[in-house]
Design a protein around this motif. Structure first.
Motif, mmCIF file in Angstrom:
data_model
loop_
_atom_site.group_PDB
_atom_site.id
_atom_site.type_symbol
_atom_site.label_atom_id
_atom_site.label_comp_id
_atom_site.label_asym_id
_atom_site.label_seq_id
_atom_site.Cartn_x
_atom_site.Cartn_y
_atom_site.Cartn_z
ATOM 1 N N SER A 210 0.750 -1.369 -0.066
ATOM 2 C CA SER A 210 0.104 -0.099 -0.063
ATOM 3 C C SER A 210 0.894 1.291 0.018
ATOM 4 O O SER A 210 2.016 1.399 0.677
ATOM 5 C CB SER A 210 -1.068 -0.003 1.310
ATOM 6 O OG SER A 210 -1.767 0.971 1.242
ATOM 7 N N PRO A 211 0.320 2.360 -0.577
ATOM 8 C CA PRO A 211 1.264 3.461 -0.698
ATOM 9 C C PRO A 211 1.640 4.074 0.612
ATOM 10 O O PRO A 211 1.027 3.715 1.790
ATOM 11 C CB PRO A 211 0.354 4.791 -1.477
ATOM 12 C CG PRO A 211 -0.580 3.674 -2.047
ATOM 13 C CD PRO A 211 -0.829 2.443 -1.502
ATOM 14 N N GLN A 212 2.795 4.690 0.670
ATOM 15 C CA GLN A 212 3.325 5.116 2.101
ATOM 16 C C GLN A 212 2.686 6.052 2.781
ATOM 17 O O GLN A 212 2.742 6.232 3.905
ATOM 18 C CB GLN A 212 4.979 5.473 1.762
ATOM 19 C CG GLN A 212 5.615 5.916 2.975
ATOM 20 C CD GLN A 212 6.773 6.754 2.948
ATOM 21 O OE1 GLN A 212 7.254 6.626 1.728
ATOM 22 N NE2 GLN A 212 7.645 7.132 3.972
ATOM 23 N N ALA A 234 7.326 -2.697 6.569
ATOM 24 C CA ALA A 234 8.519 -1.818 6.734
ATOM 25 C C ALA A 234 9.656 -2.110 5.603
ATOM 26 O O ALA A 234 10.139 -1.135 5.223
ATOM 27 C CB ALA A 234 8.728 -1.949 8.287
ATOM 28 N N ALA A 235 9.713 -3.269 5.566
ATOM 29 C CA ALA A 235 10.857 -3.770 4.713
ATOM 30 C C ALA A 235 10.491 -3.317 3.347
ATOM 31 O O ALA A 235 11.424 -2.964 2.351
ATOM 32 C CB ALA A 235 11.008 -5.367 4.908
ATOM 33 N N TYR A 236 9.429 -3.525 2.914
ATOM 34 C CA TYR A 236 8.920 -3.130 1.515
ATOM 35 C C TYR A 236 9.192 -1.670 1.200
ATOM 36 O O TYR A 236 9.831 -1.285 0.227
ATOM 37 C CB TYR A 236 7.493 -3.746 1.327
ATOM 38 C CG TYR A 236 6.729 -2.719 0.040
ATOM 39 C CD1 TYR A 236 7.191 -3.704 -1.214
ATOM 40 C CD2 TYR A 236 6.147 -1.597 -0.054
ATOM 41 C CE1 TYR A 236 6.888 -3.219 -2.566
ATOM 42 C CE2 TYR A 236 5.615 -1.318 -1.372
ATOM 43 C CZ TYR A 236 6.103 -1.896 -2.393
ATOM 44 O OH TYR A 236 5.348 -1.355 -3.678
ATOM 45 N N PRO A 547 -6.012 11.605 4.606
ATOM 46 C CA PRO A 547 -7.100 10.844 5.191
ATOM 47 C C PRO A 547 -6.645 9.422 5.633
ATOM 48 O O PRO A 547 -5.927 8.734 4.846
ATOM 49 C CB PRO A 547 -7.970 10.730 3.847
ATOM 50 C CG PRO A 547 -7.780 11.920 3.316
ATOM 51 C CD PRO A 547 -6.170 12.175 3.025
ATOM 52 N N PRO A 548 -6.721 8.955 6.870
ATOM 53 C CA PRO A 548 -6.621 7.575 6.961
ATOM 54 C C PRO A 548 -6.784 6.472 6.329
ATOM 55 O O PRO A 548 -8.141 6.961 5.770
ATOM 56 C CB PRO A 548 -6.705 7.431 8.587
ATOM 57 C CG PRO A 548 -8.125 8.264 8.641
ATOM 58 C CD PRO A 548 -7.887 9.599 7.811
#
Length: 716
Positions: A210-212, A234-236, A547-548
């Motif tokens: 998913s986008p950062q 996190a690794a991605y 937006p979350p």
């Protein structure tokens, strides 16, 4: 006769080739590093560049050190331009190339590897075949194929662990690499969390890639893999956004040190060793903390108050109360005469400092200079200036007394030590924030020195909040020490976030450089003093630049269906209306409920059940989960029976049998679990029914419940 997959030998040869290429890359990196170390001369710039290069080489060597983890775990065959031709890619933990720089293994995070995790029969993403390897170290044990295209639609050829073909079977579970997944799940626990890079499922991969930007919320019930998904994410992100994330840093916040020890190998196994993994207390320097439950810990009332976000207002008031003008004029001898600081002039100085400076300690130098200038105005000698006044008074008791009375330099520990040790200061700071009775619940007797104070876990976020408002303490020459500033990170991962208080959430938000976060948890497992009822309660205290997004994990991989059925009856009472995850597998046996003859017989009954479970699961990791106060008695009984065991708070899950306090069991997993006296877990712990739900959902294979008191209603 055992029949092997026809490609097993060829794939084993390819894996062996990949390991040789990896070894060659490692040797080449070592040679370059040794050459670099041998040349120590040159200019400062040259040495700086060599050091930077050396750091990059060291990082590369760390990436290439896989330990016992398998390098290659799958392959995809992508359709080429010609309909009867395919292009193969082997998928692994990190990219490996041969001597001609041709790719041998594709990093699992690379875009070309995405179909390995996301392709389905209806959306094949250009694949003709997806192949899963069952691997232990260098050894290929089995192959599972999924074929795509007309007439296949995700049908598989499953070779299993022993190479025994099971025929062509329809994978109607909706899961990718079903046999490989089950083999991974049913493998015994090792005491530390393993990665899932070889068995990531589609809904998990959607979260990982998913986008950062913004806050991503991952709601997942027990066994859905939310922790490993967050760590793989996190690794991605570090792979995809190496610059600037490697410089900005990635922070992982866990609920306790037992949990951190449990997850410590996941990111290094994925080639990312430079991520900060902490509990919140690690982010506050220069103070000592009590362990939860130690003498001197907060009362439940104080702990709840310290978690509420109105504590920020109380701290603001407490700081403002220390920025105060003189009550009356002060006259000091100087030379043959005297100097005077009028009360109204001190009020002007304090008012101006409050207006000019957002952080308290940054205003001290301004107050000093204004005080010296005000004193000069009362001297008749025109030759006297602020420098002479400053030199005359700054190191005297009288001069320091004036400045500390008007605008003291404070550390967070000094501020809260004074505040909590004074009923008068607490009442004053409570104005327009809370009642006097609530404020007085925060009172505790002062220590002789602030350095002697043992702070509670509830104080962590308050100390951090105070630092944010006070700012660093000025050093020599009045300069602020940047080392004491709050460090920010480019991405933050928070696990078991549902148990963080508003003040703790604000502490995490303070460390976000750009609002990018991955937070994971389960509302049904919230057991903190201010447990939220929805994700809106959590998001209210997190960054809101974007937006979350809230994504749910619906499939339970770890917990057998029979255990989940029992746990869900408890969850329906603990958190009515929340959907439980669906288990993908059925265990060999259902939960066992054992009643001890009496409370006095409880330890011996637990010992018998430990022996029974050890016999049923030889070599497995077993945990005895009980109320914290009960563990010493259980330890004595296990020792008397000659059963070697460890304690989760001291040895993690390294022992074959581990005593686990129910207060730290969240997020852990074991092969077999014995839950002791569930009624006491429910009655003695805040949100006890939720705590029981957590305890019941830690096992991957077997669950036994031992009790002397009547069981809680949902378990009867």
């Amino acid at each position: 006769m055992t029949q092997q997959h026809p490609d097993l030998a060829d794939e084993q040869a390819y894996i062996d080739h990949a390991y040789r290429c990896l070894a060659n890359s490692r040797e080449a990196a070592l040679r370059i590093r040794n050459m670099n170390e041998a040349d120590l001369g040159g200019t400062f710039q040259a040495r700086f560049e060599r050091n930077a290069f050396d750091e990059a080489i060291v990082k590369r060597l760390e990436d290439l050190d896989l330990g016992d983890s398998s390098l290659v775990f799958g392959r995809i065959d992508r359709l080429a331009e010609s309909p009867d031709q395919t292009e193969p890619f082997h998928i692994g933990r990190l990219a490996v190339a041969d001597e001609d720089r041709e790719p041998v293994v594709v990093d699992w995070r690379a875009p070309v590897a995405e179909p390995f995790y996301r392709a389905t029969g209806r959306e094949p993403m250009g694949l003709a075949r997806r192949r899963h390897f069952i691997v232990e170290g260098h050894q290929l044990l089995g192959i599972e194929d999924e074929l795509f295209g007309e007439g296949h639609l995700g049908l598989g050829h499953d070779e299993g662990l022993g190479g025994e073909p099971s025929g062509v079977v329809a994978n109607d579970t909706g899961l990718r690499g079903y046999s490989t997944l089950l083999a991974s799940i049913e493998r015994g626990r090792t005491g530390t969390l393993g990665d899932i890079v070889a068995t990531i499922q589609g809904e998990q991969d959607e979260i990982i890639r998913s986008p950062q930007h913004g806050v991503l919320v991952v709601q997942g019930g027990p066994g859905t893999g939310k922790t490993v998904v967050a760590l793989h994410r996190a690794a991605y992100l570090l792979y995809t956004h190496r610059f600037p994330l490697e410089d900005q840093g990635v922070l992982v916040i866990g609920p306790n040190r037992v949990f951190l020890r449990y997850i410590e190998r996941v990111l290094p196994s994925l080639g990312e060793a430079g991520v900060d993994q902490v509990v919140l207390a690690d982010l506050v320097r220069g103070v000592q903390f009590l362990r939860p439950g130690d003498e001197g810990d907060d009362s439940p009332t104080a702990a709840r108050l310290k978690g509420e976000d109105r504590m920020s207002d109380l701290i603001d008031n407490a700081i403002s109360d220390r920025e105060r003008p003189l009550r009356e004029d002060i006259v000091l001898p100087f030379g043959a005469g005297y100097v005077r600081l009028r009360a109204e002039e001190s009020a002007r100085i304090v008012k101006q400092a409050k207006r000019r400076f957002k952080r308290h300690n940054a205003g001290r130098r301004y107050v000093e200079n204004e005080v010296w200038a005000a004193l000069v105005e009362t001297v008749r000698d025109p030759e006297v200036g602020p420098r002479q006044i400053k030199d005359a008074f700054r190191r005297t008791d009288e001069g320091r007394s004036i400045l500390d009375s008007m605008w003291p330099v404070l550390t967070p520990a000094e501020l809260l030590h004074d505040l909590f040790g004074s009923k008068a200061l607490l009442k004053l700071a409570a104005r327009d924030v809370m009642s006097e009775s609530e404020a007085l619940a925060l009172f505790r007797n002062r220590s002789d020195s602030v350095d002697d104070v043992m702070w509670t876990t509830s104080d962590v976020a308050l100390l951090d909040d105070a630092l944010d408002v006070l700012g660093p303490k000025p050093g020599k020459g009045g300069k602020l020490d940047e080392a004491d500033e709050i460090r920010t990170f480019g991405h933050i991962v928070i696990d078991e976030v549902q148990d963080l208080t508003p003040m703790q959430l604000k502490m995490a938000t303070r460390r976000s450089l750009n609002g990018s976060m991955t937070i994971v948890g389960d509302i049904a497992q919230a057991t903190g003093p201010l447990a939220p009822n929805s994700w809106d309660d959590v998001l209210a205290h997190l960054p809101d630049r974007k937006p979350p997004r809230v994504i749910g994990l619906s499939v339970g991989y770890r917990i057998p269906g029979q255990i989940m059925e029992l746990a869900n009856r408890v969850a329906e009472v603990a958190t009515p209306g929340l959907r439980a995850p669906e288990s993908v597998r059925i265990g060999d046996v259902g939960p066992s409920i054992v009643r001890a003859p009496s409370a006095g017989d409880l330890p011996s009954t637990v010992t018998i059940e430990v022996e029974s479970m050890r016999a049923a699961l030889p070599g497995a990791s077993l945990g005895v989960v009980a109320p914290d106060w009960m563990l010493p008695e259980l330890s004595v009984a296990l020792t008397a029976a000659g059963i070697d065991h460890g304690s989760a708070t001291r040895t993690g899950l390294d022992s074959g049998v581990t005593l686990v306090p129910v207060s730290v069991v969240k997020g852990l997993e074991l092969d077999g679990v014995i839950v002791v006296e569930p009624s006491k877990i429910v009655s003695e712990i805040e949100h006890g029914m939720r705590a029981l739900y957590v305890a019941l959902t830690r096992s991957t294979q077997r669950l036994t419940v031992v009790h002397a008191d009547d069981l809680p209603a949902p378990m009867r």
